[in-house]
Design an enzyme around this catalytic site. Structure first.
Site, PDB file in Angstrom:
ATOM      1  N   ASP A  22       0.834  -1.213   0.000  1.00  0.00           N
ATOM      2  CA  ASP A  22       0.000   0.000   0.000  1.00  0.00           C
ATOM      3  C   ASP A  22       0.866   1.258   0.000  1.00  0.00           C
ATOM      4  O   ASP A  22       1.987   1.250   0.510  1.00  0.00           O
ATOM      5  CB  ASP A  22      -0.918  -0.024   1.238  1.00  0.00           C
ATOM      6  CG  ASP A  22      -2.113   0.905   1.085  1.00  0.00           C
ATOM      7  OD1 ASP A  22      -2.370   1.399  -0.029  1.00  0.00           O
ATOM      8  OD2 ASP A  22      -2.796   1.139   2.112  1.00  0.00           O
ATOM      9  N   ASN A  24       1.229   3.417  -2.910  1.00  0.00           N
ATOM     10  CA  ASN A  24       1.749   3.828  -4.226  1.00  0.00           C
ATOM     11  C   ASN A  24       1.278   5.225  -4.611  1.00  0.00           C
ATOM     12  O   ASN A  24       2.045   6.041  -5.116  1.00  0.00           O
ATOM     13  CB  ASN A  24       1.294   2.857  -5.319  1.00  0.00           C
ATOM     14  CG  ASN A  24       1.823   1.457  -5.108  1.00  0.00           C
ATOM     15  OD1 ASN A  24       2.655   1.232  -4.235  1.00  0.00           O
ATOM     16  ND2 ASN A  24       1.346   0.514  -5.912  1.00  0.00           N
ATOM     17  N   GLY A  25      -0.014   5.463  -4.384  1.00  0.00           N
ATOM     18  CA  GLY A  25      -0.591   6.760  -4.767  1.00  0.00           C
ATOM     19  C   GLY A  25       0.032   7.901  -3.979  1.00  0.00           C
ATOM     20  O   GLY A  25       0.361   8.954  -4.529  1.00  0.00           O
ATOM     21  N   TRP A  27       2.970   7.899  -2.546  1.00  0.00           N
ATOM     22  CA  TRP A  27       4.374   8.049  -2.961  1.00  0.00           C
ATOM     23  C   TRP A  27       4.438   8.969  -4.185  1.00  0.00           C
ATOM     24  O   TRP A  27       5.275   9.876  -4.239  1.00  0.00           O
ATOM     25  CB  TRP A  27       4.976   6.680  -3.290  1.00  0.00           C
ATOM     26  CG  TRP A  27       6.418   6.735  -3.709  1.00  0.00           C
ATOM     27  CD1 TRP A  27       7.506   6.645  -2.895  1.00  0.00           C
ATOM     28  CD2 TRP A  27       6.912   6.918  -5.044  1.00  0.00           C
ATOM     29  NE1 TRP A  27       8.660   6.754  -3.638  1.00  0.00           N
ATOM     30  CE2 TRP A  27       8.319   6.919  -4.958  1.00  0.00           C
ATOM     31  CE3 TRP A  27       6.309   7.069  -6.296  1.00  0.00           C
ATOM     32  CZ2 TRP A  27       9.142   7.072  -6.087  1.00  0.00           C
ATOM     33  CZ3 TRP A  27       7.113   7.223  -7.410  1.00  0.00           C
ATOM     34  CH2 TRP A  27       8.521   7.230  -7.306  1.00  0.00           C
ATOM     35  N   HIS A  39       2.424   3.108  -8.953  1.00  0.00           N
ATOM     36  CA  HIS A  39       2.261   1.670  -9.234  1.00  0.00           C
ATOM     37  C   HIS A  39       3.477   1.152 -10.001  1.00  0.00           C
ATOM     38  O   HIS A  39       4.011   0.088  -9.691  1.00  0.00           O
ATOM     39  CB  HIS A  39       0.983   1.411 -10.035  1.00  0.00           C
ATOM     40  CG  HIS A  39      -0.274   1.850  -9.336  1.00  0.00           C
ATOM     41  ND1 HIS A  39      -0.501   1.574  -8.001  1.00  0.00           N
ATOM     42  CD2 HIS A  39      -1.364   2.556  -9.762  1.00  0.00           C
ATOM     43  CE1 HIS A  39      -1.686   2.083  -7.646  1.00  0.00           C
ATOM     44  NE2 HIS A  39      -2.221   2.681  -8.690  1.00  0.00           N
ATOM     45  N   SER A  67      -7.663  -5.526  -5.220  1.00  0.00           N
ATOM     46  CA  SER A  67      -8.760  -6.078  -4.418  1.00  0.00           C
ATOM     47  C   SER A  67     -10.076  -6.041  -5.191  1.00  0.00           C
ATOM     48  O   SER A  67     -10.211  -5.312  -6.188  1.00  0.00           O
ATOM     49  CB  SER A  67      -8.904  -5.276  -3.116  1.00  0.00           C
ATOM     50  OG  SER A  67      -9.511  -4.024  -3.360  1.00  0.00           O
ATOM     51  N   LEU A 134       9.968 -21.315  -3.863  1.00  0.00           N
ATOM     52  CA  LEU A 134       9.102 -20.289  -3.264  1.00  0.00           C
ATOM     53  C   LEU A 134       7.807 -20.253  -4.065  1.00  0.00           C
ATOM     54  O   LEU A 134       7.849 -20.257  -5.294  1.00  0.00           O
ATOM     55  CB  LEU A 134       9.784 -18.914  -3.338  1.00  0.00           C
ATOM     56  CG  LEU A 134       8.910 -17.698  -2.996  1.00  0.00           C
ATOM     57  CD1 LEU A 134       8.586 -17.643  -1.500  1.00  0.00           C
ATOM     58  CD2 LEU A 134       9.599 -16.389  -3.420  1.00  0.00           C
ATOM     59  N   LEU A 198      -7.067  -4.596   7.458  1.00  0.00           N
ATOM     60  CA  LEU A 198      -6.892  -5.784   6.615  1.00  0.00           C
ATOM     61  C   LEU A 198      -7.393  -5.562   5.193  1.00  0.00           C
ATOM     62  O   LEU A 198      -6.945  -6.240   4.268  1.00  0.00           O
ATOM     63  CB  LEU A 198      -7.626  -6.980   7.231  1.00  0.00           C
ATOM     64  CG  LEU A 198      -7.084  -7.486   8.568  1.00  0.00           C
ATOM     65  CD1 LEU A 198      -7.927  -8.651   9.067  1.00  0.00           C
ATOM     66  CD2 LEU A 198      -5.624  -7.927   8.430  1.00  0.00           C
ATOM     67  N   SER A 199      -8.344  -4.652   5.021  1.00  0.00           N
ATOM     68  CA  SER A 199      -8.900  -4.381   3.687  1.00  0.00           C
ATOM     69  C   SER A 199      -9.242  -5.670   2.926  1.00  0.00           C
ATOM     70  O   SER A 199      -8.943  -5.797   1.738  1.00  0.00           O
ATOM     71  CB  SER A 199      -7.943  -3.506   2.868  1.00  0.00           C
ATOM     72  OG  SER A 199      -7.728  -2.271   3.515  1.00  0.00           O
ATOM     73  N   GLU A 210       0.566 -12.739  12.907  1.00  0.00           N
ATOM     74  CA  GLU A 210       1.167 -11.593  13.583  1.00  0.00           C
ATOM     75  C   GLU A 210       1.136 -10.434  12.593  1.00  0.00           C
ATOM     76  O   GLU A 210       1.510 -10.594  11.427  1.00  0.00           O
ATOM     77  CB  GLU A 210       2.616 -11.906  13.984  1.00  0.00           C
ATOM     78  CG  GLU A 210       2.740 -12.980  15.048  1.00  0.00           C
ATOM     79  CD  GLU A 210       2.089 -12.571  16.370  1.00  0.00           C
ATOM     80  OE1 GLU A 210       2.115 -11.368  16.721  1.00  0.00           O
ATOM     81  OE2 GLU A 210       1.549 -13.458  17.061  1.00  0.00           O
TER      82      GLU A 210
HETATM   83  C1  IPE Z   1      -5.648  -2.736  -0.303  1.00  0.00           C
HETATM   84  O1  IPE Z   1      -5.245  -1.426  -0.437  1.00  0.00           O
HETATM   85  C2  IPE Z   1      -5.594  -3.436  -1.630  1.00  0.00           C
HETATM   86  C3  IPE Z   1      -4.261  -3.616  -2.193  1.00  0.00           C
HETATM   87  C4  IPE Z   1      -3.130  -3.304  -1.640  1.00  0.00           C
HETATM   88  C5  IPE Z   1      -4.242  -4.226  -3.494  1.00  0.00           C
HETATM   89  P1  IPE Z   1      -6.291  -0.247  -0.616  1.00  0.00           P
HETATM   90  O2  IPE Z   1      -5.480   0.994  -0.695  1.00  0.00           O
HETATM   91  O3  IPE Z   1      -7.190  -0.538  -1.754  1.00  0.00           O
HETATM   92  O4  IPE Z   1      -7.119  -0.330   0.728  1.00  0.00           O
HETATM   93  P2  IPE Z   1      -7.997   0.761   1.478  1.00  0.00           P
HETATM   94  O5  IPE Z   1      -8.979   1.283   0.480  1.00  0.00           O
HETATM   95  O6  IPE Z   1      -7.046   1.848   1.929  1.00  0.00           O
HETATM   96  O7  IPE Z   1      -8.606   0.044   2.630  1.00  0.00           O
HETATM   97  C1  IPE Z   2      -1.531   0.195  -3.364  1.00  0.00           C
HETATM   98  O1  IPE Z   2      -1.318   1.564  -3.405  1.00  0.00           O
HETATM   99  C2  IPE Z   2      -1.773  -0.407  -4.742  1.00  0.00           C
HETATM  100  C3  IPE Z   2      -3.152  -0.813  -4.985  1.00  0.00           C
HETATM  101  C4  IPE Z   2      -4.129  -0.782  -4.136  1.00  0.00           C
HETATM  102  C5  IPE Z   2      -3.434  -1.319  -6.315  1.00  0.00           C
HETATM  103  P1  IPE Z   2      -2.525   2.596  -3.441  1.00  0.00           P
HETATM  104  O2  IPE Z   2      -2.857   2.854  -4.882  1.00  0.00           O
HETATM  105  O3  IPE Z   2      -3.630   2.132  -2.599  1.00  0.00           O
HETATM  106  O4  IPE Z   2      -1.829   3.869  -2.811  1.00  0.00           O
HETATM  107  P2  IPE Z   2      -2.482   4.905  -1.805  1.00  0.00           P
HETATM  108  O5  IPE Z   2      -3.021   4.112  -0.662  1.00  0.00           O
HETATM  109  O6  IPE Z   2      -3.537   5.634  -2.552  1.00  0.00           O
HETATM  110  O7  IPE Z   2      -1.333   5.780  -1.401  1.00  0.00           O
HETATM  111 MG    MG Z   3      -4.089   2.371  -0.633  1.00  0.00          MG
END
Ligand code: IPE
Ligand code: IPE
Ligand code: MG
Length: 243
Positions: A22, A24-25, A27, A39, A67, A134, A198-199, A210
């Site tokens: 989580d 990426n956006g 960053w 991404h 997801s 793996l 946990l999303s 853990e």
């Molecule tokens: C969870 O991250 C899904 C993935 C990492 C693929 P999200 O960024 O989508 O989750 P929420 O929306 O913050 O719960």
């Molecule tokens: C995780 O990074 C990647 C995916 C869910 C596909 P995000 O895209 O959720 O990044 P944020 O949470 O917006 O920073």
């Molecule tokens: Mg996210």
């Protein structure tokens, strides 16, 4: 916080590590870049983490890539992620195969997942199926609830067709109908970017995991952070309900 692989106890490794990749956006936003650039940058994080897992001798690693809720993102981002995951398989299949990594995808493969992505997934799985060093599971169009719904449907079918008695339905019956029944429980679950939830990831498998949360954004995650999470795991005292 990073850790040296040499300081870890190889006899007490988690049987299965899950990672919610989580941040990426955020960053990208911090650099004035479009979200998709984040991404893209996540690819090097993933492959350094896979190298770290191999170095450490982990057997099962599951990463959350997309997801069942991520379809709600803007269409341009969804389209980017679908193409990106397919291109990533094209680019990296040789490398994974050479390193004896078995690649498996968990999640729903039906519409709206594009056919060409499903073909690529199937080809990569088939090509790496013989490896056991793996297992890298990519959770794509994955939801823990959807997985349990799919398992419940299969239980219902088996009951209706007389293969399973209702009073014999057990945790094992559910486990046997998950997307990858052979995967051990998730012992260590890591989430990056400071979010502590946990999303919808591995709800059944992570019942006793853990949890390790790090503020590092996924594009900056490297094997040292994985080693640090394993070190933290080795400091925890697990009880599984006993005293
Ligand atoms: C969870 O991250 C899904 C993935 C990492 C693929 P999200 O960024 O989508 O989750 P929420 O929306 O913050 O719960
Ligand atoms: C995780 O990074 C990647 C995916 C869910 C596909 P995000 O895209 O959720 O990044 P944020 O949470 O917006 O920073
Ligand atoms: Mg996210």
């Amino acid at each position: 916080m990073t850790e040296d692989v040499a300081d870890l106890d190889r006899t007490r490794l988690p049987a299965h590590v899950g990672i919610i990749m989580d941040g990426n956006g955020r960053w990208a936003a911090a650099r004035g870049l479009p979200r998709n650039a984040g991404h893209e940058q996540g690819e090097s994080a993933l492959f350094d983490t896979v190298e770290g897992a191999l170095q450490l001798g982990l057997r099962w690693l599951t990463v959350y890539a997309f997801s069942t809720e991520n379809w709600k993102r803007p269409p341009s981002e969804v389209a980017f992620l679908l193409n990106f995951n397919r291109d990533l398989l094209l680019r990296r299949a040789d490398e994974l195969d050479e390193r004896q990594v078995r690649v498996r995808f968990i999640g729903r493969r039906r519409r709206p997942v594009p056919r060409r992505l499903v073909h690529m997934i199937e080809a990569t799985e088939a090509r790496t199926a013989r490896h056991r060093r793996l297992t890298l599971q990519v959770a794509f169009n994955y939801g823990g609830r959807a997985e349990l719904v799919d398992a419940a449907r299969r239980v219902a079918t088996d009951v209706a067709e007389g293969r399973l008695r209702p009073d014999k339905v057990s945790e094992k019956s559910i486990q046997a109908r998950l997307y990858e029944p052979e995967a051990p429980d998730v012992d260590l679950l890591v989430r990056t970017s400071g979010e502590q939830r946990l999303s919808n990831f591995m709800l059944f498998q992570a019942a006793y995991a853990e949890l390790v949360f790090t503020n590092v954004l996924w594009p900056e995650f490297r094997r040292g952070e994985l080693f640090a999470a394993v070190a933290e795991f080795q400091r925890r005292q697990r009880r599984f309900g006993t005293v």
